[in-house]
Design a protein around this motif. Structure first.
Motif, mmCIF file in Angstrom:
data_model
loop_
_atom_site.group_PDB
_atom_site.id
_atom_site.type_symbol
_atom_site.label_atom_id
_atom_site.label_comp_id
_atom_site.label_asym_id
_atom_site.label_seq_id
_atom_site.Cartn_x
_atom_site.Cartn_y
_atom_site.Cartn_z
ATOM 1 N N SER A 98 0.665 -1.502 0.233
ATOM 2 C CA SER A 98 -0.067 -0.580 0.545
ATOM 3 C C SER A 98 0.618 0.975 -0.109
ATOM 4 O O SER A 98 2.190 1.000 -0.119
ATOM 5 N N SER A 99 -0.169 2.562 -0.755
ATOM 6 C CA SER A 99 1.122 3.655 -0.599
ATOM 7 C C SER A 99 1.025 3.599 1.040
ATOM 8 O O SER A 99 2.831 4.534 1.533
ATOM 9 N N PHE A 100 0.389 4.274 1.690
ATOM 10 C CA PHE A 100 1.242 3.315 3.394
ATOM 11 C C PHE A 100 2.817 2.671 3.651
ATOM 12 O O PHE A 100 3.677 3.666 4.425
ATOM 13 N N ARG A 101 2.207 1.362 3.711
ATOM 14 C CA ARG A 101 3.671 0.788 3.547
ATOM 15 C C ARG A 101 4.672 1.505 2.723
ATOM 16 O O ARG A 101 6.043 1.122 3.366
ATOM 17 N N VAL A 102 4.695 1.444 1.984
ATOM 18 C CA VAL A 102 6.116 2.787 0.734
ATOM 19 C C VAL A 102 6.814 2.821 1.998
ATOM 20 O O VAL A 102 7.771 3.689 1.774
ATOM 21 N N CYS A 104 6.059 4.730 4.918
ATOM 22 C CA CYS A 104 6.092 5.012 5.980
ATOM 23 C C CYS A 104 7.198 3.661 6.463
ATOM 24 O O CYS A 104 7.071 3.494 7.206
ATOM 25 N N LEU A 105 7.373 2.512 5.694
ATOM 26 C CA LEU A 105 8.000 1.102 6.491
ATOM 27 C C LEU A 105 9.344 1.148 5.663
ATOM 28 O O LEU A 105 10.026 0.451 6.655
ATOM 29 N N LEU A 106 9.071 1.426 3.578
ATOM 30 C CA LEU A 106 9.337 0.291 2.587
ATOM 31 C C LEU A 106 10.540 1.027 2.541
ATOM 32 O O LEU A 106 11.727 0.614 2.171
ATOM 33 N N ALA A 107 10.746 2.159 2.721
ATOM 34 C CA ALA A 107 11.956 3.168 2.284
ATOM 35 C C ALA A 107 13.109 2.884 2.331
ATOM 36 O O ALA A 107 13.820 2.251 1.346
ATOM 37 N N ARG A 108 13.689 2.613 3.505
ATOM 38 C CA ARG A 108 14.651 2.148 3.898
ATOM 39 C C ARG A 108 15.601 0.530 3.704
ATOM 40 O O ARG A 108 16.473 0.876 3.325
ATOM 41 N N SER A 109 14.486 0.218 3.766
ATOM 42 C CA SER A 109 14.903 -1.391 3.179
ATOM 43 C C SER A 109 15.578 -1.524 1.663
ATOM 44 O O SER A 109 16.534 -1.908 1.592
ATOM 45 N N ILE A 110 14.450 -0.693 0.867
ATOM 46 C CA ILE A 110 14.451 -0.082 -0.463
ATOM 47 C C ILE A 110 16.121 0.126 -0.288
ATOM 48 O O ILE A 110 16.830 -0.436 -1.807
ATOM 49 N N ALA A 111 15.592 1.481 0.279
ATOM 50 C CA ALA A 111 17.187 1.955 0.265
ATOM 51 C C ALA A 111 18.261 1.612 0.763
ATOM 52 O O ALA A 111 19.971 1.564 -0.381
ATOM 53 N N ALA A 112 18.712 0.291 1.417
ATOM 54 C CA ALA A 112 19.306 0.040 1.360
ATOM 55 C C ALA A 112 19.886 -1.148 0.135
ATOM 56 O O ALA A 112 20.857 -1.750 0.249
ATOM 57 N N PHE A 113 18.728 -1.762 -0.375
ATOM 58 C CA PHE A 113 19.451 -2.726 -1.147
ATOM 59 C C PHE A 113 19.458 -1.983 -2.533
ATOM 60 O O PHE A 113 20.577 -3.164 -2.949
ATOM 61 N N HIS A 114 19.314 -1.159 -2.709
ATOM 62 C CA HIS A 114 19.578 -0.557 -3.752
ATOM 63 C C HIS A 114 21.017 0.027 -3.463
ATOM 64 O O HIS A 114 21.662 0.185 -4.715
ATOM 65 N N ALA A 127 -0.495 -0.267 -3.871
ATOM 66 C CA ALA A 127 -2.459 -1.256 -4.470
ATOM 67 C C ALA A 127 -2.734 -1.344 -3.457
ATOM 68 O O ALA A 127 -2.178 -1.169 -2.493
ATOM 69 N N ASP A 128 -4.011 -1.740 -2.831
ATOM 70 C CA ASP A 128 -4.560 -1.660 -1.882
ATOM 71 C C ASP A 128 -4.378 -3.662 -1.969
ATOM 72 O O ASP A 128 -3.695 -3.824 -2.856
ATOM 73 N N MET A 129 -4.691 -4.494 -0.189
ATOM 74 C CA MET A 129 -4.554 -6.030 -0.858
ATOM 75 C C MET A 129 -4.553 -6.855 -2.244
ATOM 76 O O MET A 129 -4.486 -8.029 -2.654
ATOM 77 N N ALA A 144 4.825 -9.044 -2.021
ATOM 78 C CA ALA A 144 4.101 -8.368 -1.189
ATOM 79 C C ALA A 144 3.850 -8.300 -0.021
ATOM 80 O O ALA A 144 4.979 -9.328 0.762
ATOM 81 N N ILE A 145 3.846 -6.656 0.463
ATOM 82 C CA ILE A 145 4.077 -6.676 2.175
ATOM 83 C C ILE A 145 2.309 -6.234 2.508
ATOM 84 O O ILE A 145 2.469 -4.855 2.209
ATOM 85 N N GLY A 146 2.372 -6.171 3.523
ATOM 86 C CA GLY A 146 0.891 -6.464 3.617
ATOM 87 C C GLY A 146 0.792 -7.714 4.788
ATOM 88 O O GLY A 146 0.969 -8.192 5.332
ATOM 89 N N THR A 147 -0.582 -6.871 5.734
ATOM 90 C CA THR A 147 -1.788 -7.650 6.262
ATOM 91 C C THR A 147 -3.186 -7.967 5.834
ATOM 92 O O THR A 147 -3.032 -7.575 4.529
ATOM 93 N N GLY A 148 -3.279 -9.016 6.063
ATOM 94 C CA GLY A 148 -4.080 -9.726 6.061
ATOM 95 C C GLY A 148 -4.330 -11.120 6.200
ATOM 96 O O GLY A 148 -3.329 -12.194 6.597
ATOM 97 N N THR A 149 -5.608 -11.711 4.839
ATOM 98 C CA THR A 149 -5.856 -13.953 5.524
ATOM 99 C C THR A 149 -5.643 -14.092 4.220
ATOM 100 O O THR A 149 -5.825 -12.790 2.933
ATOM 101 N N PHE A 150 -4.525 -14.878 3.301
ATOM 102 C CA PHE A 150 -3.880 -15.895 2.581
ATOM 103 C C PHE A 150 -4.371 -17.403 2.402
ATOM 104 O O PHE A 150 -4.311 -17.696 3.113
ATOM 105 N N GLU A 151 -4.978 -17.784 1.543
ATOM 106 C CA GLU A 151 -5.214 -18.213 0.956
ATOM 107 C C GLU A 151 -4.165 -19.682 0.924
ATOM 108 O O GLU A 151 -2.675 -19.076 0.022
#
Length: 331
Positions: A98-102, A104-114, A127-129, A144-151
């Protein structure tokens, strides 16, 4: 059938507009329109119904786009498999959240990988889940990174970190007079004595209040309804807004109460906050997870990013701008 043909048709389908697709593809509208016509002529079928505004895919167009996405995903997987043989000298990484997670949460890990692998092209899909699940199924994402239930038969899920929802109430709201002493954002971030002392409140204590809820994303009205029903009541939604950040702003303006995830408290970089109240884990706790399509080919770049992400979660120490302390972070 070329990669360009597939890409151009998908772009028009996604944008539902030739002009918007042309802007996205950096081509002129007349040339893109002519190109789509030539593809339809070559195939002998009409892909788009231009009598509607916005334009829509025909049944044949729907079938074409479905297979076009699969073909492009397979081509990218092939390129990643070849790049693995070259020791990650080239390759791609396709992430979705989600835009929120990108933000607030993922920017650092993406920057470290790059920083470690600047030769790997990273594409980020916000996008939404529901959409992210479809993209994983179609092979358009590595993770994908997020919350929810998955088959379980369809997705491989690795929990990364626990996330909690807090009841958020403006300090100006009359409800605060009947609730226990609230937590501040600082209390939650530092996990100080006040944080450790506060006992969870029952969500049923606010059953008569008006809520603000997002209509998309991981923290949409369905999340609110599920939590409130578990507490034995149906919530009254006064305002339905687009994002969790807008929900936060409405609460701060005393336009209702809401359930706010602690990730937003940690990483939202807001100057002012509402009052926060702890809720029972049965209602508030969920896992932030790394989700992949079960059985899908996992490139070396994707598996390397997953390892890096899990290491950051395990170590979990980042110095936040403007803060003197260090703290554990989910991602």
């Amino acid at each position: 059938m070329t990669t360009q043909q597939l890409t151009y048709v998908i772009a028009v389908a996604d944008c539902q507009s030739v002009s918007k697709a042309a802007e996205k593809l950096y081509v002129t509208q007349p040339s893109l329109s002519q190109y789509i016509h030539s593809v339809e002529k070559q195939l002998g079928i009409q892909l788009f119904d231009r009598s509607q505004n916005p334009i829509r895919l025909t049944d044949a167009g729907q079938l074409y786009v479905t297979w076009a996405r699969k073909i492009l995903a397979m081509e990218e997987n092939m390129q990643n498999a070849l790049s693995d043989l070259m020791g990650m000298q080239k390759g791609s990484l396709r992430l979705g959240a989600s835009s929120f997670r990108v933000r607030c949460l993922l920017a650092r890990s993406i920057a470290a990988f790059h920083t470690q692998y600047p030769q790997i092209h990273i594409s980020i899909h916000e996008a939404d889940m529901r959409q992210l699940k479809d993209m994983l199924t179609a092979g358009e994402l590595d993770f994908a990174i997020g919350t929810g239930t998955f088959e379980d038969k369809q997705f491989h899920v690795e929990p990364l970190s626990e996330e909690h929802l807090y009841l958020a109430v403006s300090p100006a709201h009359p409800l605060c007079e009947s609730l226990p002493t609230p937590l501040s954002a600082k209390d939650i971030i530092q996990a100080n004595a006040a944080f450790l002392r506060q006992k969870p409140i029952s969500l049923s204590a606010v059953k008569d209040e008006e809520f603000v809820a997002a209509n998309v994303g991981e923290y949409d009205s369905e999340t609110l309804y599920a939590a409130c029903r578990q507490a034995g009541f149906e919530p009254k939604i006064a305002y339905s807004v687009q994002t969790i950040e807008t929900v936060f702003a409405f609460v701060c303006s005393n336009m209702g109460i809401a359930l706010i995830p602690d990730s937003l408290i940690y990483y939202g970089n807001f100057q002012s906050h509402p009052n926060y109240y702890t809720l029972p884990d049965a209602i508030s706790a969920s896992n932030i997870s790394l989700i992949a399509k079960r059985g899908a080919y996992l490139s070396k770049s994707a598996s390397t990013y997953a390892l890096l992400l899990k290491q950051l979660v395990d170590v979990g120490t980042w110095r936040m701008a403007g803060e003197e302390h260090q703290r554990r972070i989910p991602l």
